[in-house]
Write a protein that holds these residues in place. Structure first.
Motif, short mmCIF file in Angstrom:
data_model
loop_
_atom_site.label_atom_id
_atom_site.label_comp_id
_atom_site.label_asym_id
_atom_site.label_seq_id
_atom_site.Cartn_x
_atom_site.Cartn_y
_atom_site.Cartn_z
N PHE A 135 19.08 2.02 -14.79
CA PHE A 135 17.65 1.96 -15.09
C PHE A 135 16.85 1.53 -13.86
CE2 PHE A 135 19.53 1.23 -19.39
CZ PHE A 135 19.07 2.40 -19.96
N ARG A 136 17.39 0.61 -13.08
CA ARG A 136 16.68 0.22 -11.85
C ARG A 136 16.55 1.43 -10.92
NH1 ARG A 136 14.88 -3.41 -8.03
NH2 ARG A 136 15.54 -2.91 -5.91
N SER A 137 17.59 2.25 -10.84
CA SER A 137 17.53 3.44 -9.99
C SER A 137 16.42 4.37 -10.46
CB SER A 137 18.87 4.17 -10.02
OG SER A 137 19.90 3.36 -9.48
N LEU A 138 16.24 4.49 -11.77
CA LEU A 138 15.14 5.30 -12.28
C LEU A 138 13.81 4.72 -11.82
CD1 LEU A 138 13.94 7.55 -14.00
CD2 LEU A 138 14.31 6.11 -16.03
N GLY A 139 13.69 3.40 -11.81
CA GLY A 139 12.47 2.77 -11.32
C GLY A 139 12.22 3.07 -9.85
N ARG A 140 13.27 3.03 -9.04
CA ARG A 140 13.11 3.34 -7.62
C ARG A 140 12.75 4.82 -7.41
NH1 ARG A 140 16.97 0.86 -3.07
NH2 ARG A 140 15.63 2.34 -1.98
N ILE A 141 13.29 5.69 -8.24
CA ILE A 141 12.95 7.11 -8.14
C ILE A 141 11.49 7.32 -8.51
CG2 ILE A 141 13.39 9.38 -9.15
CD1 ILE A 141 16.37 8.46 -9.36
N LEU A 142 11.01 6.62 -9.53
CA LEU A 142 9.59 6.71 -9.88
C LEU A 142 8.72 6.23 -8.71
CD1 LEU A 142 9.70 5.37 -13.56
CD2 LEU A 142 9.04 7.67 -12.84
N GLY A 143 9.19 5.19 -8.02
CA GLY A 143 8.46 4.72 -6.85
C GLY A 143 8.48 5.72 -5.72
N ALA A 144 9.64 6.34 -5.50
CA ALA A 144 9.76 7.34 -4.44
C ALA A 144 8.87 8.54 -4.70
CB ALA A 144 11.21 7.78 -4.30
N GLU A 182 14.20 -10.76 3.90
CA GLU A 182 12.93 -10.10 3.62
C GLU A 182 13.17 -8.82 2.82
OE1 GLU A 182 10.04 -11.40 4.48
OE2 GLU A 182 10.82 -13.01 5.77
N ILE A 183 12.21 -8.49 1.96
CA ILE A 183 12.31 -7.26 1.19
C ILE A 183 11.42 -6.18 1.82
CG2 ILE A 183 12.78 -8.52 -0.93
CD1 ILE A 183 9.89 -7.82 -1.79
N ASP A 184 11.59 -4.96 1.37
CA ASP A 184 10.75 -3.84 1.82
C ASP A 184 9.49 -3.84 0.97
OD1 ASP A 184 9.52 -1.40 2.33
OD2 ASP A 184 11.42 -0.34 2.56
N LEU A 185 8.42 -4.43 1.49
CA LEU A 185 7.20 -4.60 0.71
C LEU A 185 6.52 -3.27 0.41
CD1 LEU A 185 5.44 -6.75 -0.62
CD2 LEU A 185 4.16 -6.96 1.51
N ASP A 186 6.56 -2.34 1.33
CA ASP A 186 5.95 -1.03 1.08
C ASP A 186 6.65 -0.32 -0.07
OD1 ASP A 186 4.05 -1.31 3.07
OD2 ASP A 186 5.35 -0.43 4.61
N ARG A 187 7.97 -0.38 -0.08
CA ARG A 187 8.70 0.24 -1.18
C ARG A 187 8.39 -0.46 -2.51
NH1 ARG A 187 14.84 -0.75 -0.97
NH2 ARG A 187 14.28 -2.48 -2.33
N LEU A 188 8.28 -1.80 -2.45
CA LEU A 188 7.94 -2.55 -3.66
C LEU A 188 6.61 -2.09 -4.24
CD1 LEU A 188 8.04 -4.93 -5.68
CD2 LEU A 188 7.13 -6.39 -3.88
N LYS A 189 5.61 -1.91 -3.38
CA LYS A 189 4.30 -1.51 -3.86
C LYS A 189 4.35 -0.14 -4.55
CE LYS A 189 1.66 -4.17 -0.45
NZ LYS A 189 0.70 -4.11 0.68
N ASP A 190 5.10 0.79 -3.95
CA ASP A 190 5.22 2.11 -4.57
C ASP A 190 5.96 2.03 -5.89
OD1 ASP A 190 3.86 3.81 -2.67
OD2 ASP A 190 5.50 3.43 -1.29
N CYS A 191 7.02 1.24 -5.94
CA CYS A 191 7.77 1.11 -7.19
C CYS A 191 6.92 0.44 -8.26
CB CYS A 191 9.03 0.29 -6.95
SG CYS A 191 10.32 1.19 -6.03
N PHE A 192 6.13 -0.54 -7.87
CA PHE A 192 5.26 -1.20 -8.84
C PHE A 192 4.27 -0.20 -9.42
CE2 PHE A 192 1.39 -3.56 -9.95
CZ PHE A 192 1.91 -4.50 -10.83
N GLU A 193 3.69 0.63 -8.57
CA GLU A 193 2.75 1.63 -9.05
C GLU A 193 3.44 2.65 -9.95
OE1 GLU A 193 0.96 3.24 -5.56
OE2 GLU A 193 -0.06 1.37 -5.03
N GLY A 194 4.65 3.08 -9.57
CA GLY A 194 5.35 4.08 -10.36
C GLY A 194 5.84 3.56 -11.70
N VAL A 195 6.24 2.29 -11.74
CA VAL A 195 6.80 1.70 -12.95
C VAL A 195 5.72 1.09 -13.84
CG1 VAL A 195 8.24 -0.19 -13.81
CG2 VAL A 195 9.08 1.30 -11.98
N CYS A 196 4.80 0.35 -13.22
CA CYS A 196 3.80 -0.41 -13.98
C CYS A 196 2.46 0.28 -14.11
CB CYS A 196 3.61 -1.79 -13.35
SG CYS A 196 5.14 -2.76 -13.26
N GLY A 197 2.25 1.38 -13.40
CA GLY A 197 1.01 2.12 -13.51
C GLY A 197 -0.21 1.37 -13.02
N ALA A 198 -0.03 0.52 -12.01
CA ALA A 198 -1.13 -0.29 -11.49
C ALA A 198 -0.99 -0.43 -9.98
CB ALA A 198 -1.13 -1.67 -12.15
N ASN A 199 -2.08 -0.84 -9.34
CA ASN A 199 -2.10 -1.02 -7.90
C ASN A 199 -1.69 -2.44 -7.55
OD1 ASN A 199 -3.71 -1.93 -5.30
ND2 ASN A 199 -3.39 0.28 -5.14
#
Length: 718
Positions: free
Chosen positions: A96-105, A443-460
């Motif tokens: 399921f996490r992989s699906l979240g990352r794909i939504l972010g990608a 450190e985490i990949d913040l740019d990837r996090l932002k895209d995943c957040f938008e893809g999963v949570c539907g928000a900026n």
């Protein structure tokens, strides 16, 4: 149908492992971007999609490991825009996490970009922990609706969080115990079963989380439970009936769930053995009373084959300084060895603090302590995200280091003081925490996090973080020191501060908060305008309304007081009939939106606490306006009377001459007709504008964390 939220993903359920099908269906049915399509047909010629997803369980992977790759050999009807993606997993949660990352990608790849596609959709990652958990408070007024819990579970699955605990002190129904959780909206057995089934479908373990000693004032307030009371908050130890009640609590909350773990609390039991216990059994060392109680509760857990965990702050003074900055926990070394300890720390921004405490737990025999960080949601309206990120990063850096790392991490999401905060405002913190859980580096990949957040949570992501500025009136970097820090709750104490007494005003008199909150309201106003790619940005309305109210409320008292002191009645009238009226309207809008958000998110019970606060604020604003208008009218009348009296006196002096006045005992300097009645000055006044204000915390400025009782009035009831 493809939306602007990213590519359209197609999942053929016929080729999805049975253990994933319910979870994937639930996620697809609630996708904010509406870009996950499900099919059971292998013929793809008439299906609109860009990416075809396939899931395969691979026992050869390590625990917590998954791999994602583009399948260049897959037949996708020879359409070069279509690609097939294979997700291999060992545990369901990583699928399921992989699906979240794909939504972010999908949000990063717009158009045909083979190189970027390959870099984003070919990777392997592994969880740094056995368990990545979230605990959500459902006891401080707000009890999440079943639908809200389902939403959070879907988010958790797509983030890779595989455990959820709902903190329920008394908010679950117990047969034959009417006053247990009385009028508090407790979960029924069927609700617990439903939530456990939903969690299981998403690869999440739902763990019961209760209290079995302190924090039970909600039930101990009722006469029926006085017999169980040591103090107002603590159960009576060493009494068989107490343990019968505890066993009933444990079996009631655990039997509907699959998990064989249980969190039994046991923290902050201040005064144990020192209330009715001492009256009944005589004096006994509180530490001994506590340890005997832990053993009996542990025996109950063993009887029902449950593995207990407890918070590790079992020191007697229950202070942050004693727990964090003092020595080792005072009782940990004598606790039974087969109880899991949860070390919680929400206040430090330097990893050394966490490292030291983890080692202390191990030195005292707790080889594998849990570590709990937090999203700062308590005592405020919106999660304090920047400070939360700093504390999460510090705790995770310490927790995942190879030389002294831990196996289990938890993020807590607490309510407090009425549960005013929108708990969903913690979503960026949850995702930040989850990404640390799958990133071995500091450190985490913040740019990837932002895209995943938008893809999963539907928000900026950035908009949600910006909303935290309602509590940040000074842009200062979080100090990376070993000292205990906290996030101010500025918007809360500014909102509930009595508008007429304004006794907190000296703390912020030197700051231009009107401009600060006006700018926040303006930016959030644009952010909440509906955009197809950010449908959940509408949740920012909470912070928007708070900022709008505070842009009008801050400094209103000082402006009015200055106009009053300078005798500028017209200015005072304009402030009253324009800005004060606008403030009343804004408060009503905030109240009504907050009410709708609460009932959308939580059960209705507990809202009365918050609504009475709005009622108090609204009433005080009505009183303030009425008194100001009365003053202005009375002041005008008084000044007219004074002018008339002066004119009459002057005329009388001209008509009779000064000698007549002298013969009757009056002189011009002593004549004060009408100014005193029974020794009282009759000139209209507003004492609230005449009293000098003093700062409560002289050097703190706005760096304060205060509750409703402290800010709503300077008076202490009783």
């Amino acid at each position: 149908m493809t939306t602007s939220g990213g590519f359209n993903l197609l999942i053929n359920l016929a080729h999805v492992p049975a253990e994933l099908q319910q979870g994937i269906t639930a996620i697809a049915n609630h996708s904010f971007q509406h870009n996950i399509s499900l099919s059971e047909n292998d013929d793809l010629r008439d299906v609109e999609f860009q990416w075809l997803l396939r899931f395969e369980k691979d026992p050869g992977l390590c625990e917590g490991e998954c791999s994602v790759m583009v399948d260049s050999l897959a037949d996708t009807s020879a359409d070069y825009k279509r690609i097939a993606i294979v997700v291999k997993y060992q545990r369901r949660i990583e699928a399921f996490r992989s699906l979240g990352r794909i939504l972010g990608a999908s949000r990063q790849i717009q158009g045909s970009d083979p190189e970027k596609t390959q870099s984003l959709l070919n990777y392997t990652e592994r969880s740094c922990y056995e368990n990545l958990a979230v605990m959500i408070d459902c006891s401080r007024g707000g009890v999440l609706k079943e639908s809200s819990v389902f939403s959070l579970m879907r988010y958790c699955a797509l983030m890779g969080i595989n455990m959820m605990q709902l903190y329920t002190e008394d908010t679950f129904e117990m047969e034959g115990e009417t006053f247990f959780g009385y009028l508090r909206g407790g979960y029924s057995r069927q609700e617990l079963v439903n939530m456990d089934d939903y969690a299981y479908a998403l690869g999440i373990e739902l763990v019961p989380c209760i209290q079995t000693l302190g924090h039970l004032g909600q039930i101990l307030q009722w006469p029926k439970y006085h017999v169980y009371r040591d103090t107002n908050e603590v159960l009576l130890s060493n009494w068989d009936e107490t343990y019968n009640l505890i066993e009933k609590m444990i079996t009631t909350i655990s039997s509907p769930l699959r998990s064989k773990r249980i969190h039994i609390g046991l923290d902050e039991a201040g005064g144990v053995g020192e209330g009715r216990y001492r009256q009944i059994f005589g004096y006994e060392d509180p530490s001994r009373v506590f340890l005997q109680h832990v053993k009996r509760v542990q025996d109950i857990c063993k009887k029902h084959e449950l593995q207990p965990m407890i918070w590790s702050d079992t020191n007697k003074n229950n202070s942050l300084a004693g727990y964090y900055d003092g020595g080792t926990p005072q009782l940990v070394d004598t606790l039974p060895p087969d109880i899991d300890l949860v070390y919680w720390d929400y206040y430090h921004t330097a990893s050394q603090s966490y490292t030291a405490k983890i080692e202390q737990h191990r030195e005292l025999g707790c080889v594998n302590p849990w570590v709990a960080t937090a999203a700062w949601t308590w005592n405020r309206f919106w999660c304090a995200l920047p400070f939360t990120f700093a504390t999460i990063q510090a705790s995770c850096q310490a927790s995942k280091r190879k030389d002294h790392g831990v196996r289990n991490m938890m993020i807590t999401i607490w309510g407090d003081e009425g549960h005013e905060c929108d708990m969903f405002s913690s979503l960026p913190a949850m995702y930040y925490f989850a990404d640390h859980g799958y990133t071995p580096e500091d450190e985490i990949d913040l740019d990837r996090l932002k895209d995943c957040f938008e893809g999963v949570c539907g928000a900026n992501f950035d908009d949600w973080v910006y909303a935290s500025k309602i509590d940040q009136v000074m842009d200062a970097d979080t100090p990376l020191t070993l000292k205990t820090h906290f996030a101010p709750n500025t918007s809360k104490y500014l909102l509930w501060e009595d508008p007429f007494l304004s006794h907190i005003a000296p703390q912020y008199a030197h700051l231009d908060l009107e401009t600060h909150y006006s700018e926040i309201a303006q930016k959030l106003g644009k952010a909440i305008e509906f955009k197809e790619e950010y449908p959940e940005n509408g949740r920012l309305r909470m912070a928007y309304h708070v900022a709008t109210v505070l842009s009008l409320k801050c400094h209103l008292h000082s402006r009015m007081a200055l106009a009053y002191q300078l005798g500028q009645r017209q200015e005072l009238y304009e402030l009253t009939e324009s800005r004060l009226v606008d403030l009343q309207v804004a408060v009503d809008q905030l109240w009504k939106y907050h009410r709708s958000l609460w009932h959308k998110t939580n059960k209705p019970f507990g809202w009365e606490v918050v609504e009475m606060r709005y009622g108090g604020l609204r009433t005080r604003l009505v009183t303030m306006r009425d008194r100001l208008l009365e003053y202005i009218e009375a002041s005008e009348t008084w000044h007219q009377q004074q002018q008339q009296q002066q004119q009459q006196q002057q005329q009388a002096a001209l008509d009779t001459g000064s000698s007549v006045g002298s013969q009757n005992g009056f002189t011009g300097s002593s004549f004060r007709c009408g100014s005193l009645v029974d020794g009282e000055d009759q000139r209209p006044s507003i004492p609230e504008f005449e009293t000098l204000r003093e700062p409560m915390y002289e050097y703190a400025g706005c760096n304060l964390l205060m509750d409703y009782a402290r800010v709503s009035t300077p008076s202490r009831p009783g």
